[in-house]
Write a protein that holds these residues in place. Structure first.
Motif, PDB file in Angstrom:
ATOM      1  N   LEU A  20       9.646 -21.475  37.474  1.00  0.00           N
ATOM      2  CA  LEU A  20       8.205 -21.433  37.225  1.00  0.00           C
ATOM      3  C   LEU A  20       7.910 -21.079  35.767  1.00  0.00           C
ATOM      4  CD1 LEU A  20       7.056 -19.571  40.479  1.00  0.00           C
ATOM      5  CD2 LEU A  20       6.789 -22.006  39.971  1.00  0.00           C
ATOM      6  N   LEU A  21       8.621 -20.096  35.234  1.00  0.00           N
ATOM      7  CA  LEU A  21       8.412 -19.691  33.849  1.00  0.00           C
ATOM      8  C   LEU A  21       8.738 -20.826  32.886  1.00  0.00           C
ATOM      9  CD1 LEU A  21       9.988 -16.155  34.250  1.00  0.00           C
ATOM     10  CD2 LEU A  21       7.584 -16.574  33.659  1.00  0.00           C
ATOM     11  N   GLN A  22       9.814 -21.553  33.171  1.00  0.00           N
ATOM     12  CA  GLN A  22      10.181 -22.668  32.306  1.00  0.00           C
ATOM     13  C   GLN A  22       9.171 -23.818  32.414  1.00  0.00           C
ATOM     14  OE1 GLN A  22      14.309 -23.266  33.621  1.00  0.00           O
ATOM     15  NE2 GLN A  22      15.029 -22.343  31.716  1.00  0.00           N
ATOM     16  N   ALA A  23       8.449 -23.868  33.521  1.00  0.00           N
ATOM     17  CA  ALA A  23       7.421 -24.892  33.691  1.00  0.00           C
ATOM     18  C   ALA A  23       6.120 -24.515  32.992  1.00  0.00           C
ATOM     19  CB  ALA A  23       7.158 -25.121  35.181  1.00  0.00           C
ATOM     20  N   PHE A  52      10.504 -36.104  34.769  1.00  0.00           N
ATOM     21  CA  PHE A  52      11.083 -34.759  34.777  1.00  0.00           C
ATOM     22  C   PHE A  52      12.552 -34.815  34.355  1.00  0.00           C
ATOM     23  CE2 PHE A  52      13.452 -31.374  36.934  1.00  0.00           C
ATOM     24  CZ  PHE A  52      12.769 -30.253  36.478  1.00  0.00           C
ATOM     25  N   LEU A  53      13.316 -35.723  34.952  1.00  0.00           N
ATOM     26  CA  LEU A  53      14.730 -35.839  34.619  1.00  0.00           C
ATOM     27  C   LEU A  53      14.913 -36.286  33.171  1.00  0.00           C
ATOM     28  CD1 LEU A  53      16.027 -37.459  37.924  1.00  0.00           C
ATOM     29  CD2 LEU A  53      16.405 -35.114  37.159  1.00  0.00           C
ATOM     30  N   LYS A  54      14.101 -37.237  32.735  1.00  0.00           N
ATOM     31  CA  LYS A  54      14.206 -37.740  31.364  1.00  0.00           C
ATOM     32  C   LYS A  54      13.939 -36.626  30.360  1.00  0.00           C
ATOM     33  CE  LYS A  54      12.469 -41.345  28.258  1.00  0.00           C
ATOM     34  NZ  LYS A  54      11.515 -42.489  28.119  1.00  0.00           N
ATOM     35  N   SER A  55      12.962 -35.756  30.654  1.00  0.00           N
ATOM     36  CA  SER A  55      12.624 -34.668  29.728  1.00  0.00           C
ATOM     37  C   SER A  55      13.746 -33.650  29.615  1.00  0.00           C
ATOM     38  CB  SER A  55      11.339 -33.971  30.185  1.00  0.00           C
ATOM     39  OG  SER A  55      11.547 -33.238  31.385  1.00  0.00           O
ATOM     40  N   HIS A  56      14.671 -33.657  30.581  1.00  0.00           N
ATOM     41  CA  HIS A  56      15.811 -32.742  30.549  1.00  0.00           C
ATOM     42  C   HIS A  56      17.108 -33.443  30.130  1.00  0.00           C
ATOM     43  CE1 HIS A  56      12.925 -30.407  32.883  1.00  0.00           C
ATOM     44  NE2 HIS A  56      13.647 -29.343  32.639  1.00  0.00           N
ATOM     45  N   GLY A  57      16.983 -34.680  29.684  1.00  0.00           N
ATOM     46  CA  GLY A  57      18.149 -35.417  29.198  1.00  0.00           C
ATOM     47  C   GLY A  57      19.062 -35.906  30.304  1.00  0.00           C
TER      48      GLY A  57
END
Length: 420
Positions: free
Chosen positions: A21-24, A212-217
């Motif tokens: 949640l914090l990372q979001a 979401f996956l793309k933003s995390h590489g």
């Protein structure tokens, strides 16, 4: 968002869901966790660090709290938060619902979901997020006594509806959100009815999975594997040094070295830690020689990714109910709180705490504190590192859920501006 939304985490454990949640983009109010070791890990990484923002209330001491004692002592203070909290999140203890356990409807841990609802009744947040094992959505058939068996999830849904919430739930597979582990989880999302928000939480979650996956590489087209997660933590080719953390001497660990070509998942887990710096909780197990030989035979003779059959366990003289050699080329099965449930895919040993944490998607900067393991009479009272990791919500899944609810809050704000 200009002002970060605020959450409370109940049954917080070591902080997997809170971290997500914090990372979001969320801000923490406070967290309730009953075990000292798990809360120590939570506080060290999330509250006392400078990474995230908390508005911890002055009336609540920053230490472990049992949820029942918390409600008895701080009910009036909780009432003062009515309308001030955007989200109550939490994962009530799941042993009474777990397919891996006895699924006892009378397990006293089942009533912890009732305590979650009691806090909701007092605080009345805009949104709710409840996580549990998939067995939460399966009926206790033996307890029906001729009546139609009803899953406990339906009981919770009805009670939350009476409290004024629209409720949806679904079983999600953690691997679909970048976690290198299948780990199916029951997820309940509820929205306060008076908000009159028209949204489909799980529809939006699925719709945003690619971005979401793309933003995390991470690659949308393939699942992260066990090898993707932990291959840089192998013993082979590494220098062994004395274990650098923990109170028991005589253990070894690897001197961490980054791979020349790390996987995308390894790169993601290394964000936030110094170049070449090793994570904590790398302590290697000390297996006796005959155990190492047994593990070697299992890795040579048994298929990877499959739990040993009774015949195989008898052949190797294993009394444990379950042991599985991991498959390097697939996501791991659901990690548990028992370190000897799984064997490394190519080294004759069980996993380290850090390897389990990687499979749960905890970043390398996140440090686990407390004992590594406990046994005997302390097993039911303490929460050692392996248990902390096994009980946690995968932070990547928590982050995806956090982004989902932030999207709903943004939609709510946009609709209110139109009315104004």
């Amino acid at each position: 968002m200009k002002n970060a939304p605020v959450f409370i985490d109940l049954f917080a454990g070591c902080g997997g869901l809170s971290l997500g949640l914090l990372q979001a983009g969320w801000k923490g109010a406070f967290a309730i966790e009953r075990t000292a070791d798990a809360f120590l890990t939570y506080r060290h990484n999330l509250i006392d660090s400078v990474r995230f923002q908390y508005d911890w209330p002055e009336w609540l001491p920053k230490h472990e709290h049992d949820i029942e004692a918390f409600l008895d002592e701080y009910k009036d203070q909780l009432a003062s938060l009515n309308g001030e909290v955007d989200l109550i999140a939490g994962g009530p203890p799941c042993q009474g619902f777990s397919p891996a356990g006895k699924r006892n409807p009378k397990d006293p841990r089942n009533r912890m979901a009732e305590k979650y609802i009691e806090v909701v009744r007092i605080v009345k947040p805009k949104f709710l997020l409840l996580e549990n094992v998939r067995g939460f959505n399966a009926p206790f058939e033996k307890a029906s006594k001729g009546k139609k068996a009803v899953p406990y999830s339906h009981v919770v849904k009805r009670r939350l509806q009476k409290e004024g919430y629209n409720v949806e739930f679904r079983v999600l597979v953690s691997a679909h959100w970048g976690v290198p582990q299948m780990r199916p989880r029951f997820i309940l999302v509820a929205t306060r009815k008076d908000l009159e928000l028209d949204w489909s939480p799980f529809g939006e979650l699925l719709e945003n999975r690619h971005s979401f996956l793309k933003s995390h590489g991470l690659d949308f087209g393939c699942l992260q594997t066990t090898k993707d997660a932990i291959d840089d933590l192998r013993v082979e080719g590494k220098e062994l040094i004395d274990s650098t953390d923990g109170s028991v001497r005589g253990f070894k660990q690897i001197k961490y070295q980054e791979l020349a070509s790390p996987s995308a998942f390894q790169r993601l887990m290394r964000i936030g830690i110094g170049e070449g710096q090793g994570p904590n909780s790398l302590r290697l197990p000390r297996h006796r020689t005959h155990i190492v030989e047994r593990f070697k035979r299992i890795l040579e003779e048994c298929p990877k990714g499959r739990t040993l059959t009774q015949e195989q366990r008898d052949r190797y003289g294993i009394k444990k109910h379950s042991i599985t050699p991991l498959c390097p080329d697939r996501p791991s099965a659901t990690v548990t709180t028992l370190p000897d449930d799984y064997l490394h895919y190519c080294e004759p040993r069980i996993l380290t705490v850090r390897e389990m944490a990687r499979i749960q998607s905890f970043p390398d900067w996140f440090e686990f504190l407390g004992q590594y393991t406990t046994g005997g009479s302390q097993r039911t009272k303490s929460c050692p590192r392996y248990t902390q990791v096994g009980n946690a919500v995968p932070p990547l899944l928590g982050e995806a859920l956090g982004e989902m609810v932030i999207g709903a809050i943004a939609q709510l704000g946009a609709s209110q501006r139109k009315v104004a």
